[in-house]
Design a protein around this motif. Structure first.
Motif, mmCIF file in Angstrom:
data_model
loop_
_atom_site.group_PDB
_atom_site.id
_atom_site.type_symbol
_atom_site.label_atom_id
_atom_site.label_comp_id
_atom_site.label_asym_id
_atom_site.label_seq_id
_atom_site.Cartn_x
_atom_site.Cartn_y
_atom_site.Cartn_z
ATOM 1 N N UNK A 10 0.832 -1.197 0.000
ATOM 2 C CA UNK A 10 0.000 0.000 0.000
ATOM 3 C C UNK A 10 0.869 1.249 0.000
ATOM 4 N N UNK A 11 1.877 1.264 0.857
ATOM 5 C CA UNK A 11 2.781 2.422 0.926
ATOM 6 C C UNK A 11 3.448 2.658 -0.420
ATOM 7 N N UNK A 60 -7.720 8.581 -6.230
ATOM 8 C CA UNK A 60 -7.269 7.197 -6.364
ATOM 9 C C UNK A 60 -6.587 6.717 -5.089
ATOM 10 N N UNK A 61 -5.787 7.562 -4.474
ATOM 11 C CA UNK A 61 -5.139 7.190 -3.208
ATOM 12 C C UNK A 61 -6.200 6.870 -2.160
ATOM 13 N N UNK A 62 -7.231 7.706 -2.082
ATOM 14 C CA UNK A 62 -8.313 7.456 -1.115
ATOM 15 C C UNK A 62 -9.015 6.142 -1.416
ATOM 16 N N UNK A 63 -9.282 5.878 -2.686
ATOM 17 C CA UNK A 63 -9.980 4.656 -3.082
ATOM 18 C C UNK A 63 -9.145 3.419 -2.777
ATOM 19 N N UNK A 64 -7.878 3.442 -3.157
ATOM 20 C CA UNK A 64 -6.989 2.297 -2.936
ATOM 21 C C UNK A 64 -6.808 2.050 -1.442
ATOM 22 N N UNK A 65 -6.626 3.108 -0.674
ATOM 23 C CA UNK A 65 -6.439 2.981 0.770
ATOM 24 C C UNK A 65 -7.692 2.408 1.422
ATOM 25 N N UNK A 66 -8.849 2.898 1.037
ATOM 26 C CA UNK A 66 -10.103 2.392 1.602
ATOM 27 C C UNK A 66 -10.290 0.911 1.272
ATOM 28 N N UNK A 67 -10.020 0.534 0.027
ATOM 29 C CA UNK A 67 -10.170 -0.865 -0.372
ATOM 30 C C UNK A 67 -9.191 -1.746 0.398
ATOM 31 N N UNK A 77 -7.896 -1.178 3.338
ATOM 32 C CA UNK A 77 -8.340 -1.259 4.726
ATOM 33 C C UNK A 77 -9.489 -2.252 4.881
ATOM 34 N N UNK A 78 -10.453 -2.191 3.977
ATOM 35 C CA UNK A 78 -11.587 -3.125 4.056
ATOM 36 C C UNK A 78 -11.099 -4.563 3.904
ATOM 37 N N UNK A 85 -9.525 4.027 12.930
ATOM 38 C CA UNK A 85 -10.761 3.293 12.638
ATOM 39 C C UNK A 85 -10.470 1.854 12.215
ATOM 40 N N UNK A 86 -9.411 1.634 11.457
ATOM 41 C CA UNK A 86 -9.058 0.279 11.040
ATOM 42 C C UNK A 86 -8.538 -0.514 12.233
#
Length: 119
Positions: free
Chosen positions: A23-24, A48-55, A57-58, A92-93
């Motif tokens: 991820x980093x 895209x960074x927000x989307x990739x990070x959220x995915x 994390x999930x 949160x994660x």
């Protein structure tokens, strides 16, 4: 570059990396506009960074392995809770992962698990 092509590129990139290190690295590549990310403007890179990070994390939460051994689970819980293990997790994660431990062994973390499990 138009906003349309940047938005299209964001929608096309859906595979989150498997590891925290991945991820980093991916976030660094997106930020720098390397390779396939060079077509994105700044706003598209941020999205895209927000989307990739959220995915990521999930996926991390869902796929996180909870040790079957109570002592090992307690050690891992404590290390995650203190930030010694997976220090870059968002609050949160981290809370969601710890909740998975509590869902399996009972609320309150390892300090109460022994009492809850009759030990």
């Amino acid at each position: 570059m138009s906003k349309t092509s940047g938005s299209h590129a964001v929608k096309e990139f859906t595979k989150a990396p498997l590891t925290e290190e991945g991820l980093t690295e991916t976030v660094q590549r997106i930020t720098a506009g390397v390779d396939e990310f060079s077509v994105l403007n700044h706003a598209a890179r941020v999205a895209l960074i927000a989307k990739v990070t959220e995915q990521w994390q999930q996926d991390f939460i869902v796929n996180f392995h909870i040790p079957a051994d109570l002592a090992k689970a307690g050690e891992e819980y404590a290390a995650i809770e203190q930030g010694d293990k997976y220090p870059s997790l968002s609050d949160s994660v981290r809370e969601a992962v710890l909740q998975r431990f509590d869902d399996r062994y009972g609320d309150g973390g390892p300090r109460l698990w022994s009492a809850l499990n009759g030990k």
